[in-house]
Design an enzyme around this catalytic site. Sequence first.
Site, PDB file in Angstrom:
ATOM      1  N   ASP A   1      -8.404  -5.164  -6.059  1.00  0.00           N
ATOM      2  CA  ASP A   1      -8.006  -4.059  -5.202  1.00  0.00           C
ATOM      3  C   ASP A   1      -8.260  -2.736  -5.926  1.00  0.00           C
ATOM      4  OD1 ASP A   1      -6.817  -2.287  -3.455  1.00  0.00           O
ATOM      5  OD2 ASP A   1      -4.759  -2.874  -3.966  1.00  0.00           O
TER       6      ASP A   1
ATOM      7  N   SER B   1       0.843  -1.181   0.000  1.00  0.00           N
ATOM      8  CA  SER B   1       0.000   0.000   0.000  1.00  0.00           C
ATOM      9  C   SER B   1       0.890   1.248   0.000  1.00  0.00           C
ATOM     10  CB  SER B   1      -0.969  -0.028   1.183  1.00  0.00           C
ATOM     11  OG  SER B   1      -2.022   0.877   0.972  1.00  0.00           O
TER      12      SER B   1
ATOM     13  N   HIS C   1      -6.064  -6.326  -1.954  1.00  0.00           N
ATOM     14  CA  HIS C   1      -4.988  -5.446  -1.504  1.00  0.00           C
ATOM     15  C   HIS C   1      -3.931  -6.234  -0.727  1.00  0.00           C
ATOM     16  CE1 HIS C   1      -3.797  -1.267  -1.010  1.00  0.00           C
ATOM     17  NE2 HIS C   1      -3.668  -1.406   0.300  1.00  0.00           N
TER      18      HIS C   1
END
Length: 503
Positions: A433, A176, A458
Amino acid sequence: MGWNLLLLLSVFCLLNRSAFGGVARKKHERRLVGLPGGTAANAALPPDQWLIQRLDHSDPTNPGTWWQRYQTNDAWFKNARNSPVFLMIGGEGEASAEWLVNGAAWTIYAQKFGALCFQLEHRFYGESQPRSDLSVESLKFLSSEQALADIAYFIQSMNEKYRLSANNRWVVFGGSYSGSLAAWARLKYPHLVHAAVSTSGPLLAEANFKSYDEVVKRALAASSPKCAANVHKAALAVEDLLKTPHGPSVLSKKFNLCTELDVSNKKDVSNFAESLAGNFQGVVQYNRDNRMADPKPPSVDDLCKLMTDGDEPKLIDRYAAVNRLLTNGTCLDVKYHSYIEEMRSESYDVTAGGRPWLYQTCTEFGFYQTSSSRNEIFGSLFNLQFFIDQCKDIFDQSFDQNRLNDGIRRSNNNYGALGIAVSNVVFVQGSLDPWHVLGVTKSTNPSAPAILIDGTAHCANMYPPAPDDLPQLTAARAKIEQILGEWLSSVEPWTRSNGTAPR
């Protein structure tokens, strides 16, 4: 409660979670992924260690320092002339030592290559606290650039401490936001960072992140053709009911609000609508990842079953059933004022990283998942101005759209956005995601390949392997290992001469 930015998680994919705290704290923690499975209950965790770090890397006249937390696992380190060094980069929350023990994908790579492993916590998150508070005056030392300089200084310090040579090559990992940092660390410090695995990293800063919900819509539709359509109809039914005399009272009861919805307060209404959208956004983003959780969190299929085959005949009641499932029966606080007051707290332990991460979005990235048209899946009730007002109301009125636009422009110019010119970085994304649309998913550069894993969420590749993993997820982890092996056995072209390290 408003402000679904990373939902993670983001932002950082490697964070601990807490059951305590108020509205803002719980909101930020809902964005964070849980701990990896595969760690034995009695496993010894690496202890916290501390490094004296510079406060301001951009000002050589500033003598300020602070203690930055890190952890070490040398269990697999061969201490050989060419043994690599792996660094897990921290993101927008507390760094958990559980990611350093056997189980997580990067530790499997570490065992394979005999790597020395570190995890470095990001400044202003967890226990890494450069200043005594989170005031605006303190947060001026919070930026991705300062974090990258922290990484460079950390690498230099560990090279000295462990007497490492240029042959002990550093590979950085992140997911991320920290996945973005991993790619940017290789970009900015190629003489220190030999390679990077950038997972689910958004590289394009963008204020009005509308494509997020477009991915959410596709994911719901993939589960059931009727699901996305029913969610859209339910969101519009909420909007229509808000316009009726008794609608606010009805909605307050259906969705178990802590206090009756005040439709005269437009920000409360936006907060309410965004919270209902967040129920679906978070589940899509983390659908069927291998987090350590008992019971497992609901999946996209679970939500779509409620929206298409639920016991409730009305779609708005099915929408409310999803909310009950995700809130575990607790009341939903949508008071904008409550959220703002909590986020104004300058204490580290109030929002669990929510305040500093909001500061970064207001000054560097945006990433606001807006919905401003009845044609959009979640309706028209939370536009870009709703998020900009949060920046202004929480920090001060100078945090306006001009500051946001300037920060986004600066970030994209500084790092190259989707046109990042870098080598020895593998970009990994999951098709489910929503963040993958801000990352590199295709590449014609063999030295910076992209892996888009169909049907995964994700940071899914960072978790420990599981028997029911999709074949393409298993293949992606194997491909990453193969790429790392090739890069660790290669020689940087610029090391063969007196040339300058490429960017």
